[in-house]
Design an enzyme around this catalytic site. Structure first.
Site, PDB file in Angstrom:
ATOM      1  CE1 TYR A   1      -3.480  -2.530  -0.209  1.00 37.16           C
ATOM      2  CE2 TYR A   1      -4.631  -1.128   1.342  1.00 37.16           C
ATOM      3  CZ  TYR A   1      -4.636  -2.179   0.454  1.00 37.16           C
ATOM      4  OH  TYR A   1      -5.802  -2.874   0.210  1.00 37.16           O
TER       5      TYR A   1
ATOM      6  CD  GLU B   1      -2.061   4.756  -6.023  1.00 39.88           C
ATOM      7  OE1 GLU B   1      -2.724   5.649  -5.460  1.00 39.88           O
ATOM      8  OE2 GLU B   1      -2.154   3.543  -5.737  1.00 39.88           O
TER       9      GLU B   1
END
Length: 217
Positions: free
Chosen positions: A143, A150
């Site tokens: 994560y 991202e």
């Protein structure tokens, strides 16, 4: 849960598991064959776009209450991924060759080839503990890796978005442009992501803690 609902969830999650597995091996094989991370989108991007679009069903599942996740968390995840996949990477050829795309895809694929089999098996009976353990452990690393990739991808895309005036017609009626919207999003992104991460931490304590307590007894 009715037998029909169980069949639906098993089928949906199995199809997603299959699709993400194909995407993962396409990504991995391209990397091993070319010794380069620049072909990530060409090898798996379109498939991932379709899988992510199809995943809107998970938002519907939460919204109508047939799964306990609620609406907010699956919506946040779906919007974030769709923004990157469909609105940015799919629209800008230059972005598709960036290393940040490879890292993002790799983190997502590895997460989903564990998550969807976990959900599929849980819909028809007890899931093997090793899959449960992976589901609630591997995210600890993947994560944050996905988050960093991202944000890096969005940051790298900003000059291209401004140059091409991407979605200029849509944002012309708003007091800000798409690239300015993304700049604000970059500031908020870690805080929005933290809500999902803390939710997963709580889930890990709940799921794996129960197993630990049973062993102690």
């Amino acid at each position: 849960m009715s037998q029909l609902a169980k069949l639906y969830f098993f089928t949906y999650n199995s199809l997603q598991a299959f699709g993400w597995t194909v995407a993962f091996f396409r990504l991995l094989s391209n990397f091993l064959l070319t010794k380069s991370n620049t072909g990530a989108y060409a090898s798996a991007g379109e498939l991932i776009c379709w899988l992510q679009t199809f995943a809107f069903l998970e938002v519907v599942h939460g919204a109508i209450g047939i799964v306990p996740t609620g609406l907010l968390l699956p919506l946040m995840q779906w919007v974030g991924r769709t923004l990157i996949f469909v609105s940015i990477a799919r629209k800008i050829d230059e972005v598709q060759e960036l290393p940040s795309v490879f890292i993002t895809y790799f983190a997502w694929c590895l997460t989903e080839v564990i998550r969807y089999p976990f959900y599929a098996l849980n819909s028809i009976g007890p899931c093997p503990f090793w899959i449960t353990y992976l589901r609630y452990t591997i995210f600890i690393v993947l994560y944050p890796t996905g988050l960093a990739a991202e944000m890096w991808l969005i940051y790298q895309a900003l000059p291209y978005i401004k140059e091409k005036n991407l979605y200029g017609d849509f944002f012309s009626v708003l007091p800000f442009s798409f690239d300015n919207f993304l700049k604000v999003l970059l500031v908020l992104y870690p805080f929005l992501w933290l809500k999902l991460y803390l939710h997963m931490i709580k889930q890990r304590v709940s799921k794996l803690g129960k197993r630990h307590e049973k062993k102690k007894k």
